[in-house]
Write an enzyme that holds these catalytic residues in place. Structure first.
Site, PDB file in Angstrom:
ATOM      1  N   HIS A   8       0.814  -1.228   0.000  1.00  0.00           N
ATOM      2  CA  HIS A   8       0.000   0.000   0.000  1.00  0.00           C
ATOM      3  C   HIS A   8       0.838   1.265   0.000  1.00  0.00           C
ATOM      4  CE1 HIS A   8      -4.092  -1.716   0.753  1.00  0.00           C
ATOM      5  NE2 HIS A   8      -3.342  -2.771   1.003  1.00  0.00           N
ATOM      6  N   ASP A  55       3.530   9.502  -0.576  1.00  0.00           N
ATOM      7  CA  ASP A  55       2.313   8.782  -0.189  1.00  0.00           C
ATOM      8  C   ASP A  55       2.048   7.717  -1.239  1.00  0.00           C
ATOM      9  OD1 ASP A  55       0.084   8.201   1.323  1.00  0.00           O
ATOM     10  OD2 ASP A  55      -0.734  10.225   1.277  1.00  0.00           O
TER      11      ASP A  55
HETATM   12  P1  ADQ Z   1      -3.088   5.670   4.935  1.00  0.00           P
HETATM   13  O1  ADQ Z   1      -1.870   6.484   4.927  1.00  0.00           O
HETATM   14  O2  ADQ Z   1      -3.714   5.349   6.229  1.00  0.00           O
HETATM   15  O3  ADQ Z   1      -2.882   4.277   4.154  1.00  0.00           O
HETATM   16  P2  ADQ Z   1      -4.869   7.363   3.170  1.00  0.00           P
HETATM   17  O4  ADQ Z   1      -4.844   6.983   1.745  1.00  0.00           O
HETATM   18  O5  ADQ Z   1      -4.316   8.674   3.596  1.00  0.00           O
HETATM   19  O6  ADQ Z   1      -4.272   6.174   4.013  1.00  0.00           O
HETATM   20  O7  ADQ Z   1      -6.369   7.236   3.666  1.00  0.00           O
HETATM   21  C1  ADQ Z   1      -6.741   7.519   4.988  1.00  0.00           C
HETATM   22  C2  ADQ Z   1      -8.180   7.063   5.215  1.00  0.00           C
HETATM   23  O8  ADQ Z   1      -8.534   7.313   6.567  1.00  0.00           O
HETATM   24  C3  ADQ Z   1      -9.177   7.783   4.341  1.00  0.00           C
HETATM   25  O9  ADQ Z   1     -10.170   6.878   3.957  1.00  0.00           O
HETATM   26  C4  ADQ Z   1      -9.764   8.854   5.276  1.00  0.00           C
HETATM   27  O10 ADQ Z   1     -11.091   9.222   4.984  1.00  0.00           O
HETATM   28  C5  ADQ Z   1      -9.697   8.138   6.602  1.00  0.00           C
HETATM   29  N1  ADQ Z   1      -9.553   9.101   7.699  1.00  0.00           N
HETATM   30  C6  ADQ Z   1      -8.555   9.977   7.883  1.00  0.00           C
HETATM   31  N2  ADQ Z   1      -8.772  10.704   8.987  1.00  0.00           N
HETATM   32  C7  ADQ Z   1      -9.925  10.264   9.512  1.00  0.00           C
HETATM   33  C8  ADQ Z   1     -10.688  10.620  10.671  1.00  0.00           C
HETATM   34  N3  ADQ Z   1     -10.294  11.560  11.533  1.00  0.00           N
HETATM   35  N4  ADQ Z   1     -11.832   9.959  10.891  1.00  0.00           N
HETATM   36  C9  ADQ Z   1     -12.240   9.002  10.054  1.00  0.00           C
HETATM   37  N5  ADQ Z   1     -11.575   8.621   8.957  1.00  0.00           N
HETATM   38  C10 ADQ Z   1     -10.424   9.240   8.688  1.00  0.00           C
HETATM   39  C11 ADQ Z   1      -2.049   3.620   3.267  1.00  0.00           C
HETATM   40  C12 ADQ Z   1      -1.092   4.429   2.396  1.00  0.00           C
HETATM   41  C13 ADQ Z   1      -1.852   5.312   1.433  1.00  0.00           C
HETATM   42  C14 ADQ Z   1      -2.847   4.482   0.608  1.00  0.00           C
HETATM   43  C15 ADQ Z   1      -3.714   3.637   1.523  1.00  0.00           C
HETATM   44  C16 ADQ Z   1      -4.566   2.652   0.735  1.00  0.00           C
HETATM   45  O11 ADQ Z   1      -0.226   5.210   3.211  1.00  0.00           O
HETATM   46  O12 ADQ Z   1      -0.943   5.968   0.550  1.00  0.00           O
HETATM   47  O13 ADQ Z   1      -3.676   5.351  -0.143  1.00  0.00           O
HETATM   48  O14 ADQ Z   1      -2.917   2.855   2.405  1.00  0.00           O
HETATM   49  O15 ADQ Z   1      -3.762   1.837  -0.057  1.00  0.00           O
END
Ligand code: ADQ
Length: 543
Positions: free
Chosen positions: A201, A415
């Site tokens: 990811h 990211d």
């Molecule tokens: P993350 O870095 O965790 O995951 P990201 O793509 O930034 O993922 O998504 C975060 C998710 O968490 C989103 O769905 C967002 O809506 C949710 N979220 C954030 N803050 C929140 C809050 N306060 N309350 C509820 N929901 C919240 C990793 C990788 C990313 C990649 C994903 C998926 O780092 O680059 O996109 O996996 O593969």
């Protein structure tokens, strides 16, 4: 009045057999109801560090299950909702005794036990203080302790032991992310009959960076136990293939890697390929029709003092997300008078994350100090210049925020993908709003209609924010239409379908090769140990 996107005909789209039975919207928001005794022999088993739900102990001692945070769960939970006979193997979020396997909303969940020491060494240590910063281009210094590696290996063994027996004969096991890089090979040793996929990811670093950490070869060999390895961006796939070619010296043809077999098995062809992840676009878009969510969006603007413009950032509180860069740019725009805090308000949602890891504690202090300084200097009486939210929100609340936001800032210096960018686009069928998007997020590879920015360049970031705030309606509509076309057509279901289709093909070839060699009685190639002895690299901060 801004335009709305015309209704789109519902197109039949190819669906992998494992994803064929949609069980839409069975889940309640946030809280899940658990039942014991899952059925064994699952056709599709997901293995990830975290289960999609975390256990929480209520004041009366009862256990409640709530959705666990992060992008992996957001994406995979909606995929698993469409699977019959699906299982998920992962940690339930609290150290010590693991709950018994149970069913929640039609999926069987198999909790893996992690002790407090595993949490410190395998999870906070090797996963999040060694691999995470390394894979994100050493935004902070990776740290390596040999004891962390030992724990990483034994925790990966536990995940593999939990996953191997629950897959049906000839079934599919889909392993996720950097915490579990050894699991594909460990499963293959126990279950040569199953297809094994691995999806990364987060970014995969250049070979120069990847070559640094001790145990890099073990990580490569562990991952190559899979039949198919998926990455977010083409550059990640190519970096992985280069890493395999260089330190391991395996033969590579395009992005197909020839891997020595385990035990009696012959050499295997393992494919690396790019699968950009997405979101459940239709479900997010549908929420915007809900009158209560529309009302919440309107109320949010009112509660902020009815500003002309709302600018939004939503991130886990992580140094890879560029929250510091964004606040620096925002503070300077207020300092030099380019933004009037009476007209324009920023909301920064910073979800709590990895709070026991030192770099994350420092980041939280720094972010909160900066927000305090900006508000102290610029906030009008009774309302914020930056509304800072350090907690979780449910999906409906998040959608209301996206609907209220005139501009969303995604400023990650690195990211894998960034789902927030796609969620914002899916939440704007009204074609209003501007996405400012870091060119270093995987999401920037696809829709080019965002305002792309290099977040390291604060002046460029400031200009991008001002440009987004001043963008005329027609230009917003044109850009949003193009972004939506991409996001609505390429959702997480089609991502999963593509991955599973390729895995089925790759797995079939591997099984055929096993049968041919067994029937010829060929000499098996010598298996390589997963855990090689190797001195720590001198350039790596090792302890
Ligand atoms: P993350 O870095 O965790 O995951 P990201 O793509 O930034 O993922 O998504 C975060 C998710 O968490 C989103 O769905 C967002 O809506 C949710 N979220 C954030 N803050 C929140 C809050 N306060 N309350 C509820 N929901 C919240 C990793 C990788 C990313 C990649 C994903 C998926 O780092 O680059 O996109 O996996 O593969």
């Amino acid at each position: 009045m801004s335009a709305r996107e015309p209704p789109r005909p519902v197109l039949g789209r190819p669906t992998h057999a494992l994803l064929a039975q949609p069980r839409t919207q069975r889940r309640s928001h946030g809280v899940h109801h658990a039942r014991p005794r899952p059925l064994p022999g699952h056709e599709l088993v997901v293995v990830a560090n975290r289960l999609p739900v975390d256990s929480r102990t209520l004041p009366d001692g009862a256990t409640e299950w709530v959705t666990s945070p992060g992008g992996l769960v957001t994406a995979m939970e909606s995929v698993m909702r469409t699977v019959d006979s699906g299982a998920w193997v992962g940690w339930a979020g609290a150290p010590g005794e693991a709950p018994d396997p149970f069913e929640a909303d039609g999926m069987s969940l198999y909790p893996v036990r992690l002790e407090q020491e595993d949490v410190e060494r395998y999870y906070e240590g090797y996963s999040n203080a060694t691999l995470w910063p390394l894979y994100h281009d050493v935004i902070v210094d990776p740290v390596f302790h040999r004891t962390w590696w030992d724990s990483y290996l034994s925790a990966n063994q536990r995940f593999a032991e939990a996953a191997a027996p629950v897959a049906a004969r000839g079934g599919t096991i889909w392993v996720h992310d950097y915490q579990l890089r050894l699991v594909p090979r460990l499963i293959r040793e126990k279950r040569p009959d199953v297809r094994i996929g691995f999806f990364n990811h987060i970014p995969f670093p250049s070979v120069e960076l990847f070559s640094q950490p001790p145990k890099r070869n073990s990580i490569l060999r562990g991952s190559l136990g899979a039949d198919l390895l998926g990455f977010q961006r083409e550059s990640d796939t190519l970096n992985f293939v280069a890493a395999v070619r260089k330190p391991l010296g395996y033969h590579v043809e395009g992005t197909t890697i020839s891997v020595p077999g385990l035990g009696a098995a012959p050499r295997r062809e393992v494919e690396a390929r790019t699968f950009p992840i997405s979101i459940d676009s239709a479900a997010v878009s549908a929420l915007t029709e809900d009158p209560e969510i529309r009302e919440r969006a309107a109320r949010l603007r009112h509660d902020l003092g009815d500003p002309d413009k709302i600018v939004l950032g939503v991130d886990r509180l992580d140094y890879t997300k560029g929250i510091r860069h964004r606040l620096k740019a925002w503070g300077e725009l207020l300092d030099d008078g380019s933004i009037d805090p009476h007209d324009t308000v920023m909301i920064q949602v910073a979800t709590p994350s990895r709070e026991r890891v030192e770099a994350y504690r420092r980041l939280r202090d720094e972010v909160e100090l900066t927000v305090g300084r900006i508000n102290g200097e610029h906030a009008p009486l009774g309302r914020p210049a930056v509304s800072y939210q350090h907690h979780s929100f449910d999906r409906r609340e998040m959608t209301a925020m996206y609907m209220a936001a005139d501009v969303v800032l995604v400023t990650a210096p690195r990211d894998g993908m960034n789902l927030v960018a796609k969620e914002y686009v899916a939440s704007r069928p009204d074609l209003h709003g501007v996405l400012v998007l870091s060119e270093f997020a995987g999401a920037a590879d696809e829709p080019r209609a965002a305002v792309l920015v290099n977040p390291h360049d604060i002046d460029e970031l400031k200009s991008a924010i001002l440009r987004a705030l001043a963008m005329p309606e027609e230009e917003q509509e044109e850009a949003m239409r193009s972004l939506r076309h991409q996001v609505m057509e390429n959702d997480v279901q089609s991502w999963a379908h593509d991955f599973l289709e390729h895995l089925e093909h790759a797995g079939r070839e591997a099984q055929a090769a096993v049968r041919v060699v067994r029937s010829r009685g060929d000499e098996p190639s010598a298996p390589e140990e997963i855990d090689e002895a190797r001195a720590p690299s001198p350039t790596f901060r090792a302890c």
